[in-house]
Design a protein around this motif. Structure first.
Motif, short mmCIF file in Angstrom:
data_model
loop_
_atom_site.label_atom_id
_atom_site.label_comp_id
_atom_site.label_asym_id
_atom_site.label_seq_id
_atom_site.Cartn_x
_atom_site.Cartn_y
_atom_site.Cartn_z
N GLU A 29 0.83 -1.20 0.00
CA GLU A 29 0.00 0.00 0.00
C GLU A 29 0.86 1.25 0.00
O GLU A 29 0.52 2.26 -0.64
N TYR A 32 2.06 1.72 -3.50
CA TYR A 32 0.94 2.24 -4.31
C TYR A 32 0.72 3.72 -4.03
O TYR A 32 0.52 4.52 -4.95
N SER A 33 0.74 4.08 -2.75
CA SER A 33 0.53 5.48 -2.36
C SER A 33 1.59 6.39 -2.97
O SER A 33 1.28 7.49 -3.45
N ASN A 127 -5.18 4.32 6.60
CA ASN A 127 -4.38 3.34 5.86
C ASN A 127 -4.23 2.10 6.75
O ASN A 127 -4.74 2.06 7.87
N TRP A 172 -7.02 -5.26 8.01
CA TRP A 172 -6.96 -5.13 6.56
C TRP A 172 -8.06 -4.26 5.96
O TRP A 172 -7.95 -3.82 4.82
N THR A 175 -8.27 0.59 4.76
CA THR A 175 -7.61 0.95 3.51
C THR A 175 -8.55 1.72 2.59
O THR A 175 -9.77 1.50 2.60
N THR A 177 -7.64 1.77 -0.68
CA THR A 177 -7.28 1.24 -2.00
C THR A 177 -8.28 0.22 -2.53
O THR A 177 -8.30 -0.05 -3.73
#
Length: 313
Positions: A29, A32-33, A127, A172, A175, A177
């Motif tokens: 993540e 990706y960020s 996040n 999890w 997020t 995303t």
């Protein structure tokens, strides 16, 4: 393999196996960020989350023997005896998830418990590391919510293993995303549901309390779907003055102390300042979340009426 997770070391084994999984998905993540320039992470914010997680873990270790002792007291006086079948584990998972829902509901609706839980909500970032931003003092009382399960005949070690597995999943869902999980949105707590839970928008306050199953929120009226017309704003309102660890940890406790020290208060008022809903005030000048949401719905209804009038004009 089953004994690996169901014995006395099962709890530690669950967390040990989850560490590399957490590290992998958090790193993914973060990458990706960075690549997408989504700015999902902030160094100081992550450090605060880690600090609170370590404090929570330390207190958990200190409380472990006492907490398990209380739960085993109830287990030794159990009402029912179970065979360790698939049904045993399924029922254990479902009622443990419900016990967490009740715990989480109280954390949001009683000010002393909100003072503990607020550390999980004050971040303006959302996040995977937010999932580790633990309510530090929760180990002092969490076991009380799981003790009735032991009284029903569920082994305390099994309860805590199931809870730990739920915590892994619950981490999890912190997020941005993952936008949707399709048909699973009807059954499980998803990232979309949990984004709502962490919002400080009036519409979203005190919603989606479940950890794994969203059904409890739908049954008890605390469910709210993420609305594309109401973008989520993370954090709490009003904001904390700073993000220092001691401020995050003691913010609401300091406000409670200030309130109960007001001169001329009745004992019942002082008790209400500790245990009543956040926002309650003895002179009626405060607003609880329910009052804010009632006002919000009235405004929404008025806007709808005005739109209807404009269409019919």
């Amino acid at each position: 393999m089953l004994d690996f997770f169901t014995g006395e070391d099962g709890l530690e084994n669950v967390y040990a196996w989850s560490i590399p999984l957490h590290a992998t998905v958090i790193l993914a993540e973060m990458i990706y960020s960075h690549i997408s320039e989504a700015k999902l992470y902030n160094g100081k914010d992550v450090a605060t989350s880690v600090y609170l997680a370590l404090m929570n873990f330390g207190l958990d270790l200190v409380m472990k023997a006492f907490a398990m002792g209380v739960m085993f007291f109830f287990y030794n006086h159990q009402l029912f005896t179970w065979n360790f079948t698939v049904w045993y584990w399924l029922i254990c998972f479902i009622i443990t998830d419900f016990a967490y829902y009740v715990l989480h509901y109280v954390d949001h609706h009683s000010r002393a418990f909100w003072a503990v839980h607020i550390t999980h909500h004050n971040s303006e970032y959302f996040n995977l590391t937010t999932g580790f931003r633990s309510p530090v003092l929760q180990p002092l009382y969490r076991y009380l919510y799981f003790s009735p399960l032991a009284f029903l005949g569920f082994n305390p070690w099994h309860i805590m293993v199931v809870y730990a597995i739920g915590q892994v999943y619950g981490t999890w869902v912190h997020t941005q995303t993952v936008k949707s999980m399709g048909v699973l949105e009807y059954i499980l707590v998803t990232p979309s549901h949990h984004r709502v839970h962490h919002a400080c928008n009036i519409k979203y306050l005190d919603r989606n309390m479940g950890m794994c199953l969203i059904i409890w929120d739908k049954i008890f009226g605390t469910f709210e779907k993420e609305d594309p017309n109401v973008p989520v704003k993370y954090g709490i309102y009003p904001k904390m003055p700073d993000n220092k660890p001691d401020t995050v940890l003691l913010y609401e406790w300091r406000k409670i102390w200030k309130d109960i020290r007001q001169p001329g208060l009745k004992i019942s008022d002082r008790i209400n300042y500790i245990f009543n809903s956040p926002g309650w005030r003895h002179d009626g000048t405060g607003k609880t979340v329910r009052q804010y949401q009632k006002d919000y719905l009235k405004k929404q209804d008025k806007r709808q009426e005005q739109k209807q009038k404009m269409k019919s004009a």
